[in-house]
Design a protein around this motif. Structure first.
Motif: not given
Length: 341
Positions: A207-213, A310-314, A317-324
């Motif tokens: 859909t070319k949209k974002s998602l957030a964790i 935006k922050d990562s494609l993996l 990494e998305l979970l690690i970055y949200a944790d940080k």
């Protein structure tokens, strides 16, 4: 049939010319012996056939598998006792009727159309379906159907066997839920969360949209446990899960990773402002005092946010970055949210 069964030997006491009458007598004797042997063989074949029939009848009567035999119009000819024990129907009640009397309504016409198409094409069919007993109780069965043909290739009858797998399905479902859901809050656990995240990333790509964790950690939860015990702590976690679920959309996902850590997937997000609004709604909702068995408890929540792509494609990494980002929110004073930077 041209088989050599043995040799007939007639021995005289002295050598002499055999007369026509004597030769005729020997031939008569030979025919008599052959007739006797053929009769014995015929009786043996009949006995074997009868034994086979008796064996088949015994298997039919004592089999734990449910057995159904229907005619070329698919109407009941006979069923075995196991069928009666499973469904509650006796042969006298259903003989001449169509197996449609067992239909539960759980399968669509398309399902049966596909089943009969494969049955007519292959001469057999195997599959799972839900049927209904005489008392109205539903059961799940694994069904195998075999077509018996006449010599001219027309259908003579259908023979079906099935096993009641209802209890096995229930046990499998319990095992699956234990492997994928948190037993305390009934939210998806880390394993199912990872599957959901993979699915949502595929949707975001399409859909070319974002998602957030949103990584949510409760502030002061340890103090609640220490002061009131784990039973109150567990009650608090259950109510926290309920409040988070009430705040997000049905298309979003909330999971419990363990302890007092929760995570939310916000799918199909247009911009960071919308994500920020949801995070603040959750924080405000969790700051309202909780009534736990007459005890008023007030906590807060710190939320870290990472955004795909935006922050990562993996996923990891998305979970690690949200944790940080969540730890940054705690450092900034708790009860607030922070985007990964």
């Amino acid at each position: 049939e041209g088989l050599h069964l043995g040799t007939l030997c007639v021995i005289d006491t002295e050598a002499r010319q055999i007369t026509i009458e004597q030769l005729s007598a020997i031939k008569t004797l030979a025919h008599s012996v052959m007739s006797h042997l053929e009769l014995r063989l015929s009786h043996k074949k009949i006995r074997n056939y009868v034994d086979e029939l008796q064996l088949s009848a015994t298997i039919f009567e004592t089999a734990t598998e449910n057995i159904i035999v229907t005619d070329h119009n698919n109407c009941f000819i006979t069923v075995n006792p196991a069928f009666t024990r499973t469904t509650g129907y006796t042969l006298e009640e259903i003989k001449g009727l169509n197996p449609k009397i067992l239909k539960s309504g759980k399968q669509t016409p398309k399902f049966y159309s596909k089943m009969w198409k494969e049955l007519n094409r292959d001469g057999q069919w195997n599959g799972e379906l839900c049927n209904k007993k005489k008392n109205g109780e539903l059961y799940i069965e694994w069904l195998s159907i075999k077509v018996i043909f006449n010599e001219d290739k027309t259908v003579k009858m259908y023979v079906a066997t099935f096993s009641d797998i209802t209890e096995k399905k229930k046990a499998d479902e319990i095992i699956w839920r234990q492997a994928n859901y948190d037993l305390l809050t009934n939210l998806p656990n880390r394993h199912l969360f990872n599957d959901c995240l993979k699915r949502e990333i595929k949707i975001a790509n399409r859909t070319k949209k974002s998602l957030a964790i949103l990584f949510i950690d409760l502030d002061y939860f340890k103090e609640v446990n220490d002061a009131y015990g784990h039973e109150i702590g567990d009650s608090l976690l259950i109510k926290v899960a309920k409040r988070i679920n009430e705040t997000i959309r049905e298309t979003d996902t909330v999971a419990r990773l363990g302890g007092d850590e929760f995570v939310v997937i916000l799918s199909q997000m247009e911009n960071e402002n919308d994500i920020n609004k949801v995070a603040k709604l959750i924080i405000n909702k969790l700051s309202i005092p909780f009534d736990l068995n007459g005890i008023n408890i007030t906590i807060s929540a710190s939320i870290g946010i990472s955004i795909y792509p935006k922050d990562s494609l993996l996923e990891k990494e998305l979970l690690i970055y949200a944790d940080k980002a969540m730890y940054n929110a705690k450092k900034d004073g708790k009860g607030r949210n922070s985007f990964y930077n």
